[in-house]
Design a protein around this motif. Structure first.
Motif, PDB file in Angstrom:
ATOM      1  N   LYS A   1       0.825  -1.200   0.000  1.00 36.68           N
ATOM      2  CA  LYS A   1       0.000   0.000   0.000  1.00 36.68           C
ATOM      3  C   LYS A   1       0.871   1.266   0.000  1.00 36.68           C
ATOM      4  N   PRO A   2       0.537   2.279  -0.827  1.00 33.37           N
ATOM      5  CA  PRO A   2       1.305   3.533  -0.824  1.00 33.37           C
ATOM      6  C   PRO A   2       1.312   4.194   0.556  1.00 33.37           C
ATOM      7  N   HIS A   3       2.406   4.863   0.843  1.00 32.67           N
ATOM      8  CA  HIS A   3       2.544   5.605   2.094  1.00 32.67           C
ATOM      9  C   HIS A   3       2.276   7.083   1.854  1.00 32.67           C
ATOM     10  N   ARG A   4       1.892   7.782   2.924  1.00 33.46           N
ATOM     11  CA  ARG A   4       1.675   9.232   2.879  1.00 33.46           C
ATOM     12  C   ARG A   4       2.888   9.930   3.477  1.00 33.46           C
ATOM     13  N   TYR A   5       3.369  10.937   2.757  1.00 37.46           N
ATOM     14  CA  TYR A   5       4.543  11.698   3.183  1.00 37.46           C
ATOM     15  C   TYR A   5       4.114  13.141   3.438  1.00 37.46           C
ATOM     16  N   ILE A   6       4.363  13.619   4.645  1.00 37.69           N
ATOM     17  CA  ILE A   6       3.947  14.966   5.038  1.00 37.69           C
ATOM     18  C   ILE A   6       5.150  15.898   4.946  1.00 37.69           C
ATOM     19  N   ILE A   7       5.081  16.839   4.006  1.00 37.73           N
ATOM     20  CA  ILE A   7       6.121  17.862   3.866  1.00 37.73           C
ATOM     21  C   ILE A   7       5.581  19.131   4.523  1.00 37.73           C
ATOM     22  N   THR A   8       6.292  19.628   5.521  1.00 41.02           N
ATOM     23  CA  THR A   8       5.817  20.777   6.287  1.00 41.02           C
ATOM     24  C   THR A   8       6.872  21.868   6.330  1.00 41.02           C
ATOM     25  N   VAL A   9       6.453  23.100   6.072  1.00 45.18           N
ATOM     26  CA  VAL A   9       7.317  24.261   6.304  1.00 45.18           C
ATOM     27  C   VAL A   9       6.794  24.954   7.557  1.00 45.18           C
ATOM     28  N   TYR A  10       7.709  25.270   8.468  1.00 41.69           N
ATOM     29  CA  TYR A  10       7.366  25.931   9.722  1.00 41.69           C
ATOM     30  C   TYR A  10       7.914  27.364   9.728  1.00 41.69           C
ATOM     31  N   ALA A  11       7.081  28.308  10.126  1.00 39.55           N
ATOM     32  CA  ALA A  11       7.537  29.663  10.411  1.00 39.55           C
ATOM     33  C   ALA A  11       7.952  29.693  11.878  1.00 39.55           C
ATOM     34  N   LEU A  12       9.147  30.215  12.147  1.00 44.93           N
ATOM     35  CA  LEU A  12       9.707  30.186  13.500  1.00 44.93           C
ATOM     36  C   LEU A  12       9.875  31.595  14.052  1.00 44.93           C
ATOM     37  N   ASN A  13       9.703  31.728  15.361  1.00 44.53           N
ATOM     38  CA  ASN A  13       9.880  33.039  16.001  1.00 44.53           C
ATOM     39  C   ASN A  13      11.303  33.252  16.490  1.00 44.53           C
ATOM     40  N   SER A  14      12.215  32.354  16.095  1.00 44.55           N
ATOM     41  CA  SER A  14      13.618  32.462  16.496  1.00 44.55           C
ATOM     42  C   SER A  14      14.506  31.935  15.383  1.00 44.55           C
ATOM     43  N   ASP A  15      15.673  32.540  15.249  1.00 46.75           N
ATOM     44  CA  ASP A  15      16.662  32.017  14.304  1.00 46.75           C
ATOM     45  C   ASP A  15      17.849  31.411  15.052  1.00 46.75           C
ATOM     46  N   LYS A  16      17.646  31.127  16.329  1.00 41.78           N
ATOM     47  CA  LYS A  16      18.714  30.605  17.181  1.00 41.78           C
ATOM     48  C   LYS A  16      18.312  29.279  17.825  1.00 41.78           C
ATOM     49  N   LEU A  17      18.027  28.273  17.025  1.00 42.34           N
ATOM     50  CA  LEU A  17      17.686  26.963  17.579  1.00 42.34           C
ATOM     51  C   LEU A  17      18.959  26.225  17.982  1.00 42.34           C
ATOM     52  N   ARG A  18      18.842  25.368  18.988  1.00 38.61           N
ATOM     53  CA  ARG A  18      20.004  24.611  19.475  1.00 38.61           C
ATOM     54  C   ARG A  18      20.162  23.341  18.640  1.00 38.61           C
ATOM     55  N   LEU A  19      20.559  23.538  17.378  1.00 40.75           N
ATOM     56  CA  LEU A  19      20.670  22.428  16.444  1.00 40.75           C
ATOM     57  C   LEU A  19      21.981  22.516  15.683  1.00 40.75           C
ATOM     58  N   ALA A  20      22.482  21.341  15.302  1.00 38.68           N
ATOM     59  CA  ALA A  20      23.703  21.282  14.506  1.00 38.68           C
ATOM     60  C   ALA A  20      23.535  20.219  13.430  1.00 38.68           C
ATOM     61  N   GLN A  21      24.309  20.340  12.380  1.00 34.33           N
ATOM     62  CA  GLN A  21      24.271  19.389  11.276  1.00 34.33           C
ATOM     63  C   GLN A  21      24.437  17.962  11.802  1.00 34.33           C
ATOM     64  N   GLY A  22      23.570  17.065  11.324  1.00 29.84           N
ATOM     65  CA  GLY A  22      23.725  15.650  11.649  1.00 29.84           C
ATOM     66  C   GLY A  22      23.086  15.200  12.949  1.00 29.84           C
ATOM     67  N   ARG A  23      22.464  16.118  13.699  1.00 30.64           N
ATOM     68  CA  ARG A  23      21.730  15.680  14.888  1.00 30.64           C
ATOM     69  C   ARG A  23      20.496  14.897  14.447  1.00 30.64           C
ATOM     70  N   PRO A  24      19.953  14.024  15.282  1.00 32.89           N
ATOM     71  CA  PRO A  24      18.793  13.212  14.874  1.00 32.89           C
ATOM     72  C   PRO A  24      17.584  14.063  14.503  1.00 32.89           C
ATOM     73  N   ALA A  25      16.822  13.596  13.536  1.00 30.92           N
ATOM     74  CA  ALA A  25      15.640  14.326  13.067  1.00 30.92           C
ATOM     75  C   ALA A  25      14.637  14.540  14.199  1.00 30.92           C
ATOM     76  N   LEU A  26      14.546  13.584  15.119  1.00 32.79           N
ATOM     77  CA  LEU A  26      13.616  13.722  16.237  1.00 32.79           C
ATOM     78  C   LEU A  26      13.978  14.927  17.109  1.00 32.79           C
ATOM     79  N   MET A  27      15.278  15.197  17.251  1.00 34.80           N
ATOM     80  CA  MET A  27      15.723  16.366  18.002  1.00 34.80           C
ATOM     81  C   MET A  27      15.345  17.647  17.247  1.00 34.80           C
ATOM     82  N   PHE A  28      15.506  17.634  15.933  1.00 36.96           N
ATOM     83  CA  PHE A  28      15.090  18.779  15.118  1.00 36.96           C
ATOM     84  C   PHE A  28      13.597  19.028  15.311  1.00 36.96           C
ATOM     85  N   ASP A  29      12.808  17.961  15.263  1.00 36.63           N
ATOM     86  CA  ASP A  29      11.358  18.091  15.397  1.00 36.63           C
ATOM     87  C   ASP A  29      10.995  18.758  16.730  1.00 36.63           C
ATOM     88  N   HIS A  30      11.676  18.368  17.794  1.00 31.54           N
ATOM     89  CA  HIS A  30      11.401  18.947  19.110  1.00 31.54           C
ATOM     90  C   HIS A  30      11.738  20.437  19.136  1.00 31.54           C
TER      91      HIS A  30
END
Length: 198
Positions: free
Chosen positions: A151-180
């Motif tokens: 059965k085909p899968h559904r893929y959700i592509i989302t763009v988020y508008a953020l109130n900050s440009d200073k997230l505590r993220l770095a290249q290669g961190r897990p996607a789940l951390m990005f999501d949080h």
């Protein structure tokens, strides 16, 4: 007679002032409406459309999936007031277990309102100063659809508008951390849901 003329004159003057006030209020309302966004926050793509099927160029390119693995072209409009940056995710909600992260990118400047096709691996995102997560294929950046046969899968592509440009993220961190982290700063979102099966 003079009294009657005075009453008529006052009535006419009051009516003229009321009309003038009404016209001024109408102009103010029109100006205010023009100052707001032209419509809702939306996301579109030249490669995929909502409810449509993912093309070969966006499909994963390893194992038994033979696609181009190009991240899709994306354009967004009417971000909410106070937006200081953008983030994008792509998630397969039909994958077994907790779902499957295909892409997460943050640090897109507020001045940007579109990404070209293949922004992930072409170096475009890096030039913007954006950072990409490690997806569930265990690679950094975009990993296209590659569901098991059935059965085909559904893929959700989302763009988020953020109130900050200073997230505590770095290249290669897990996607789940990005999501949080994205969730803590999101003030609006727009999405496309697309399909792919084998």
């Amino acid at each position: 007679m003079h009294m009657r003329c005075l009453v008529v004159s006052l009535a006419s003057s009051w009516r003229d002032r009321s009309l003038a006030l009404g016209a001024m209020l109408a102009l103010f309302a029109a100006h205010s409406a023009g100052a707001r966004a032209d419509g809702p926050f939306t996301l579109t793509s030249a490669n995929v459309r909502g409810g449509g099927t993912v093309q070969s160029a966006q499909v994963f390119d390893q194992n038994d999936c033979k696609g181009g693995n190009h991240s899709p072209q994306l354009t967004w409009r009417n971000a909410p007031a106070g937006t200081r940056g953008f983030a994008i995710t792509m998630f397969d909600e039909d994958a077994p277990g907790r779902g499957w992260w295909h892409w997460a990118v943050a640090g897109i400047p507020a001045t940007v309102d579109s990404l070209p096709e293949n922004a992930s691996s072409s170096g475009f995102l890096q030039k913007l100063g954006a950072v990409e997560a490690r997806n569930d294929f265990d690679t950094d950046g975009y990993g296209g659809p590659c569901p098991p046969p059935g059965k085909p899968h559904r893929y959700i592509i989302t763009v988020y508008a953020l109130n900050s440009d200073k997230l505590r993220l770095a290249q290669g961190r897990p996607a789940l951390m990005f999501d949080h982290e994205i969730g803590t700063a999101a003030i609006g979102s727009a999405r496309l849901v697309v399909n792919y099966g084998r």
